[in-house]
Design a protein around this motif. Sequence first.
Motif, PDB file in Angstrom:
ATOM      1  N   ASN B   4       0.846  -1.189   0.000  1.00  0.00           N
ATOM      2  CA  ASN B   4       0.000   0.000   0.000  1.00  0.00           C
ATOM      3  C   ASN B   4       0.879   1.236   0.000  1.00  0.00           C
ATOM      4  O   ASN B   4       1.904   1.271   0.680  1.00  0.00           O
ATOM      5  N   THR B  52     -16.511   3.403   5.941  1.00  0.00           N
ATOM      6  CA  THR B  52     -16.076   2.635   4.768  1.00  0.00           C
ATOM      7  C   THR B  52     -17.150   2.619   3.684  1.00  0.00           C
ATOM      8  O   THR B  52     -16.854   2.767   2.493  1.00  0.00           O
ATOM      9  N   CYS B  55     -17.266   6.100   2.030  1.00  0.00           N
ATOM     10  CA  CYS B  55     -16.107   6.290   1.152  1.00  0.00           C
ATOM     11  C   CYS B  55     -16.340   5.587  -0.184  1.00  0.00           C
ATOM     12  O   CYS B  55     -16.091   6.163  -1.260  1.00  0.00           O
ATOM     13  N   THR B  56     -16.837   4.380  -0.133  1.00  0.00           N
ATOM     14  CA  THR B  56     -17.074   3.622  -1.366  1.00  0.00           C
ATOM     15  C   THR B  56     -18.135   4.302  -2.220  1.00  0.00           C
ATOM     16  O   THR B  56     -17.983   4.438  -3.441  1.00  0.00           O
ATOM     17  N   GLY B  59     -16.922   7.192  -4.207  1.00  0.00           N
ATOM     18  CA  GLY B  59     -15.927   6.940  -5.247  1.00  0.00           C
ATOM     19  C   GLY B  59     -14.509   6.766  -4.769  1.00  0.00           C
ATOM     20  O   GLY B  59     -13.573   6.769  -5.575  1.00  0.00           O
ATOM     21  N   HIS B  60     -14.334   6.649  -3.450  1.00  0.00           N
ATOM     22  CA  HIS B  60     -12.996   6.384  -2.916  1.00  0.00           C
ATOM     23  C   HIS B  60     -12.831   4.867  -2.725  1.00  0.00           C
ATOM     24  O   HIS B  60     -13.782   4.114  -2.812  1.00  0.00           O
ATOM     25  N   THR B  61     -11.608   4.453  -2.453  1.00  0.00           N
ATOM     26  CA  THR B  61     -11.327   3.029  -2.305  1.00  0.00           C
ATOM     27  C   THR B  61     -10.721   2.750  -0.933  1.00  0.00           C
ATOM     28  O   THR B  61      -9.702   3.363  -0.573  1.00  0.00           O
ATOM     29  N   VAL B  62     -11.366   1.855  -0.203  1.00  0.00           N
ATOM     30  CA  VAL B  62     -10.805   1.436   1.086  1.00  0.00           C
ATOM     31  C   VAL B  62      -9.776   0.347   0.800  1.00  0.00           C
ATOM     32  O   VAL B  62     -10.115  -0.746   0.334  1.00  0.00           O
ATOM     33  N   LEU B  63      -8.515   0.657   1.058  1.00  0.00           N
ATOM     34  CA  LEU B  63      -7.436  -0.262   0.698  1.00  0.00           C
ATOM     35  C   LEU B  63      -7.198  -1.309   1.770  1.00  0.00           C
ATOM     36  O   LEU B  63      -6.829  -2.448   1.471  1.00  0.00           O
ATOM     37  N   ILE B  77      -7.510   4.812   2.955  1.00  0.00           N
ATOM     38  CA  ILE B  77      -8.475   5.160   1.907  1.00  0.00           C
ATOM     39  C   ILE B  77      -7.734   5.866   0.786  1.00  0.00           C
ATOM     40  O   ILE B  77      -7.026   6.862   1.028  1.00  0.00           O
ATOM     41  N   ARG B  78      -7.901   5.353  -0.431  1.00  0.00           N
ATOM     42  CA  ARG B  78      -7.315   6.046  -1.588  1.00  0.00           C
ATOM     43  C   ARG B  78      -8.360   6.979  -2.173  1.00  0.00           C
ATOM     44  O   ARG B  78      -9.472   6.564  -2.487  1.00  0.00           O
ATOM     45  N   GLY B  80     -10.602   8.975  -4.553  1.00  0.00           N
ATOM     46  CA  GLY B  80     -11.071   8.830  -5.925  1.00  0.00           C
ATOM     47  C   GLY B  80     -11.002  10.155  -6.648  1.00  0.00           C
ATOM     48  O   GLY B  80     -10.506  11.159  -6.126  1.00  0.00           O
TER      49      GLY B  80
END
Lengths: 271, 83
Positions: B4, B52, B55-56, B59-63, B77-78, B80
């Motif tokens: 990550n 979480t 975030c999804t 449009g974000h990504t929970v790594l 969280i990445r 988006g």
Amino acid sequence: MTDKQGNLPANWLERYSRNILLPGVGGRGQRRLLAARVAVVGLGGLGSPAALYLAASGVGTLDLIDSDAVELSNLQRQILHGTPDLGRPKTASAGEALARLNPGVHLNLHAERLDSGNAAELLGKADVILDGSDNFATRYLVNETAVRLGRPLVTASLFRFEGQAAVFLNAGGPEEPCYRCLFPVPPPAGALPSCQEAGILGSVAGLLGTIQATEALKLLLGIGEPLTGRVLGVDALSMEFTTLRVRRNPACPLHGAESSMLPPFHPSDST
Amino acid sequence: MPHNPPAASFLDITGDVCPMTYVKTKIALEDLAPGEVLAVLLRGTEPLRNVTQSCTLDGHTVLRQDSGEDGCTRILIRRGTDD
């Protein structure tokens, strides 16, 4: 609403959290609202709910324009004002009500009648102009000023159990209609009762004023599809909402080559 | 263990409750460039689920999620491209 150092008001994240959570708003959108300015013409049935929601939403500056005093018959629908405000200028009671709701909003109170001499100055600093006036003379003047300033106009009107609302961007597009394209001439004097004479269900005023506030917020945030190119009609008795297309009227005196030589408009209705 | 990227920013919301947990997360993500990673420390299962999921949806990504024995979870969280 920021201070001279550009700092955001204390507790703004919590106060505006339900705005910030919305898709398309977020912290950036809220900052836009806090930096925005809206002129509200008329603090009656439409302007009351509109100003309350704009202040609650954190629109940073409101220019509030109304020359009237609070009357007992206003209180059935003009929810900015209360019984202790009878006889007071509407700008005074509105200012107190809005400051109580959100002391961070900067309020410019103008207890004067909008006329051709002061319209550009009173409306000229606003990002959006919201017309809640109750007569055609003021509506035409607000529209003409908005067109000439190139400012978006959010308008609405009421009649008994019905209302209409529309947005005119006045951005200079060649096909853009304006309010006067929709209503080319004022009704003859006496043909329509003024707002003060006609019956109006108070909650319908709230409905249409809230639609105006919603459209103003959408414009300020740059989200959604504004109520442009169409007029929304609301019939509260059947609770039916209809939209009619509005096109530019080629004969409208506010457009085309003659627009800089606009004939003077002599209001016949000055309620 | 998947690699990550390092977090560009860190946010502690262990003292917050819904919806301020996500309000603060959303504001912190806005301050990052798309693709950058935010590390968030939160407490309890309800903030973990809400943050979480939100975030999804945005449009974000929970790594990654790392839960500790103290009831706290550290999530990465990445950001988006959309707010």
